[in-house]
Structures are given as structure tokens and as C-alpha cells.
Enzyme design. Structure first.
Site, short mmCIF file in Angstrom:
data_model
loop_
_atom_site.label_atom_id
_atom_site.label_comp_id
_atom_site.label_asym_id
_atom_site.label_seq_id
_atom_site.Cartn_x
_atom_site.Cartn_y
_atom_site.Cartn_z
N ASP A 102 0.48 -1.15 -0.31
CA ASP A 102 0.33 -0.02 -0.24
C ASP A 102 0.69 1.13 -0.19
OD1 ASP A 102 -2.88 0.91 0.49
OD2 ASP A 102 -1.85 1.35 2.32
N TYR A 147 -12.58 8.01 -1.16
CA TYR A 147 -12.29 8.26 0.27
C TYR A 147 -10.82 8.80 0.64
CZ TYR A 147 -8.63 4.71 -0.23
OH TYR A 147 -7.37 3.96 -1.31
N TYR A 230 -2.11 10.39 3.70
CA TYR A 230 -3.07 10.52 2.68
C TYR A 230 -3.19 12.73 2.36
CZ TYR A 230 -5.74 6.46 3.10
OH TYR A 230 -5.53 5.24 2.95
N HIS A 290 -6.98 -6.49 -1.67
CA HIS A 290 -5.33 -5.38 -1.12
C HIS A 290 -5.08 -5.80 -0.12
CE1 HIS A 290 -4.20 -1.37 -1.04
NE2 HIS A 290 -4.27 -1.27 -0.45
#
Length: 312
Positions: A102, A147, A230, A290
Site C-alpha cells: 500500500d 475515500y 493522505y 488489497h
């Protein structure tokens, strides 16, 4: 997992938690994603240690048992890369294999560019290497309820997550990220509202696993974890050549929702990714999602071990 040992290493005034198992001259460092912690690598750590490797899995700053920075809103990917360097230096380790998942893929590849002489090879799960000069433009291709777009907005995810205990937040994210659909909320919804409270956990992720996560996130919460990855994606690390010179392996689940990110599946399947990673091997696991390393640990363990043994 009792054989896995735990230590704290002071780095830039913070105590970083590192899980460790195994011994020997060949070292494998595991870098987690969101909302993961060292524990997400439990199956792989035991497997590589059993094959004669030394395995290390740090909690990134602000994740799990690692201290958060004094100003979480200023945390950056650059900090994570420096932390990896500092941990290796503190342990007297010169060269490693990196296994990343990730968002951990980004510091793994950037570490490989900045410190190529210290990297024997890179295994990544769930996301390919991309040049920061060609970012994915979520706002142009996906609804505002996507998201990542929501979580990039300071305060919004904090308010959303704050309605729930840490364990429930992790439960919801594991459920969402185990699906093949992109997590997108309606205009009158928050991301946590997408998951029906009665939805069971994935069969491969137990209540005991969830409790492990919940107990650690009760300490760290999500303040730093939302900043990185993020809200720190535009950072300039001073790198001009993004071509990875070391051997690499990319493992993708065929049902990973990341494949629905704009252009990602074509980028991987067309092997255009190899323009930046010439020595890359790509493996698709048709049923993988994932969290493939937890969903199909034996398959992923074997892929990693084959790669390590090929490049020792």
C-alpha cells in the site's frame, strides 16, 4: 507469534517500535500500509525467519506502538524514509531487502532511489511504482465521496472516525478495503457510514486480529496516519531520476480495489510500469484483495521467498 520480539529505537527524539524475528546476514524489512501496523506482516515474518532470514517490521511514526511526531500535521514521507535509515543504522545493518504494501510502497521505492547501495531488492504489494510527476488525479475522474478525496480534507476523517472506537474504525476499513469496489460515499454520507455494522469481518481476519489492531490504535489513534499518506503526497524529495535499478517484484490481487484507480490496471497489465522498474516481475493472484498478504499468506510467502533466494 510468541517468537517475535519487540524493541524500541530512539529516532529523532521519538521511540519507534520494531518487531523482529530470525537471524543471519540477510535482512528483510517489512513496511506496512494504512491502516496496518507491524502485525499485518506476522505471517511473512515467521516464514522468512524460518528460511534463514532476519525479519524486521517497524511501526511507522504515529502508527501502532511508535511515538507520534510532536506536530503530526507536519509529518511527511521524507520522515518515514529517514526513520528507516536511522533504524538500520542503529541496528548496524548495511543492506536489506524491502517488502512493502500500500502506501509503504512509496517510501520503499524512494529509499531504493536515495540509498540504492543499501537495497538488495524490493517486493511490493497492492500498488506499483509511479513517478510523482505523474500523479493520479482523483478529483478529475472520481466522485467527491471517494475515500482519498475525503481523507485529504483536514478534520473530516478525524470527525468521522471520532464517532467510533478505534477497533470499529479498523474493522470498517478492513471490510471496505477487502472489497473489489472503490470506497465512495454519497454526498450525505461519511466513509464510516458505508459499512453496515452487521457486516462480518473477512474470513481470514479474526476478532483476535482485530483486537490486536484496536489495542494499538487506542494509543496512536489516526492523527498521524491520516497525514501520512493522505495529506503529504506532494512532497519533493529532490529526486530527479525515478528509475529503480534493483530487482523488484510486484504482487497484485486480481480483486484489489486499487486496480479501479484511474489508469492503474492498464499501467500494470500493459507493463508500462517496467519503464520505471526495468527489473520488475509482476504476479497477479486472481482472487487476491488489497490485504493479500493476510488473505493468502502461504501464496505470498512463497512468492517473497522465491524472490529473496533468487537475489541473495
Amino acid at each position: 507469534m510468541d517468537q517475535i520480539q519487540h524493541k524500541f529505537i530512539e529516532v529523532q527524539g521519538l521511540k519507534l517500535h520494531v518487531a523482529e524475528i530470525g537471524s543471519g546476514p540477510n535482512v528483510v524489512v517489512f513496511l506496512h500500509g494504512f491502516p496496518e501496523i507491524w502485525y499485518s506482516w506476522r505471517h511473512q515474518m515467521v516464514a522468512v525467519a524460518g528460511a534463514g532470514f532476519r525479519a524486521l517490521a517497524p511501526d511507522f511514526r504515529g502508527y501502532g506502538l511508535s511515538d507520534p511526531p510532536l506536530e503530526p500535521e507536519k509529518a511527511s514521507f521524507g520522515d518515514l524514509i529517514k526513520d528507516v535509515v536511522a533504524v538500520l543504522d542503529a541496528l548496524g545493518i548495511d543492506k536489506v531487502f524491502l517488502v512493502a504494501k500500500d502506501f509503504g510502497v512509496f517510501p520503499a521505492y524512494m529509499f531504493s532511489l536515495l540509498h540504492q547501495e543499501r537495497v538488495q531488492g524490493v517486493v511490493t504489494l497492492g500498488f506499483p511504482h509511479r513517478s510523482p510527476s505523474h500523479p493520479i488525479k482523483y478529483h478529475e475522474h472520481l466522485p467527491e465521496g471517494f475515500y482519498i478525496s475525503r481523507w485529504q480534507e483536514p478534520g473530516r476523517a478525524e470527525a468521522d472516525f471520532g464517532r467510533l472506537d478505534a477497533k470499529t474504525v479498523v474493522r470498517n476499513i478492513y471490510i471496505l478495503f477487502s472489497r473489489s469496489e472503490l470506497p465512495i460515499a454519497a454526498e450525505n454520507q461519511e466513509i464510516m457510514d458505508i459499512v453496515d455494522p452487521s457486516t462480518p469481518l473477512p474470513s481470514w481476519f479474526t476478532e483476535l486480529d482485530l483486537e490486536e489492531y484496536g489495542s494499538l490504535y487506542r494509543k496512536s489513534r489516526f492523527r498521524t496516519a491520516l497525514q501520512v499518506p493522505y495529506r503529504s503526497s506532494k512532497e519533493d524529495l529532490g529526486i530527479t531520476d525515478f528509475i529503480i535499478k534493483v530487482p523488484a517484484l510486484l504482487v497484485m490481487g486480481g480483486k484489489d480495489y486499487v486496480l479501479k484507480f484511474p489508469g492503474i490496471e492498464e499501467y500494470i497489465r500493459s507493463e508500462k510500469v517496467k519503464e520505471l522498474v526495468p527489473r520488475l516481475e509482476i504476479v497477479f493472484s486472481p482472487e487476491g484483495t488489497h490485504f493479500i498478504q493476510e488473505q493468502f499468506p502461504n501464496e505470498v510467502n512463497q512468492l517473497i521467498l522465491n524472490f529473496l533466494e533468487k537475489h541473495i
